[in-house]
Design a protein around this motif. Sequence first.
Motif, short mmCIF file in Angstrom:
data_model
loop_
_atom_site.label_atom_id
_atom_site.label_comp_id
_atom_site.label_asym_id
_atom_site.label_seq_id
_atom_site.Cartn_x
_atom_site.Cartn_y
_atom_site.Cartn_z
N UNK A 88 14.87 67.74 -18.85
CA UNK A 88 13.76 68.67 -18.63
C UNK A 88 12.47 68.16 -19.26
N UNK A 89 12.58 67.70 -20.48
CA UNK A 89 11.40 67.20 -21.19
C UNK A 89 10.83 65.97 -20.48
N UNK A 90 11.69 65.12 -20.01
CA UNK A 90 11.24 63.87 -19.39
C UNK A 90 10.55 64.12 -18.06
N UNK A 91 11.22 64.87 -17.18
CA UNK A 91 10.68 65.02 -15.83
C UNK A 91 9.54 66.03 -15.76
N UNK A 92 9.65 67.12 -16.52
CA UNK A 92 8.53 68.06 -16.56
C UNK A 92 7.31 67.42 -17.21
N UNK A 100 6.55 64.28 -17.07
CA UNK A 100 5.98 63.36 -16.09
C UNK A 100 5.17 64.13 -15.04
N UNK A 101 5.71 65.28 -14.60
CA UNK A 101 5.04 66.06 -13.55
C UNK A 101 3.72 66.64 -14.04
N UNK A 147 -2.49 67.35 -18.90
CA UNK A 147 -2.79 66.95 -20.27
C UNK A 147 -3.85 65.86 -20.27
N UNK A 148 -3.76 64.93 -19.33
CA UNK A 148 -4.76 63.88 -19.22
C UNK A 148 -6.13 64.46 -18.89
N UNK A 199 2.52 72.80 -20.02
CA UNK A 199 2.27 71.93 -21.16
C UNK A 199 2.83 72.54 -22.44
N UNK A 200 2.71 73.86 -22.58
CA UNK A 200 3.27 74.56 -23.73
C UNK A 200 4.80 74.43 -23.74
#
Length: 238
Positions: free
Chosen positions: A8-12, A14-15, A20-21, A209-210
């Motif tokens: 979840x942390x990895x793919x969310x 990335x999405x 954030x950028x 993001x949260x």
Amino acid sequence: MKKIVRKLHRYLGLIFSISILMSSGSGVIHVLMSRTQSAPPAAKPSGALLDTSAITVTPADAFPDAPPAAINIRNIAGKPHYQAFIPGQREFTYIDATNGRKNPDADATYAREIASTFLGTDEIEQTDFLTSFNSEYIGIFRILPVYRFDLADGKGTRVYVSTVTGSVTRHTDDEKQFEASVFTNFHKLGFIPNKDARDWLLTILTGAAFLISILGIVLFFLTRPRKNKKPATGTTRP
């Protein structure tokens, strides 16, 4: 549990990393704008001094039939005018205080004089009259309606003028507006015209993001190194 949280942390991440950028990029632009953008114009009346001795018509005589809710005295075209806010009317009523006559062109004339005084030249052109906010004159400027006047100086200099305050509410040019537009698009997704859609998308991106940050904290504790327990010491029987 570790695998689920890690995925979840990895793919969310990335999405939703794009949000954030964009947020971090708008922060950098905001710092630059604080050094390149001029301070907002002072909200004070501009123009020639008012000749109060020329006033020969009292407010009671100027408005015998429609009592105004408020009256300002403005110097327009070298003459004192009553600028009246009459309930039920969307536009101001201007009465020449020297002869008691209504002046229907006074508002536009007054706006031009404000812009001309601010820019220091009469070589200006009215290019718009705004009754609602747009992509350049956004809600943070608060005051409506406003006139827009452009100066042909090769820089795209323009000012927005309020006859309510008797002052310039915004002063910008092409370079400053480019910075402001980039910031608005990055920070507020200003390229989306529908406000409801923009607000919902901002809420989703910020919430995501949260969530990703929470998952990262959980993942930290789930994957932290475990201390090996020392074997119990003692004697053993042969």
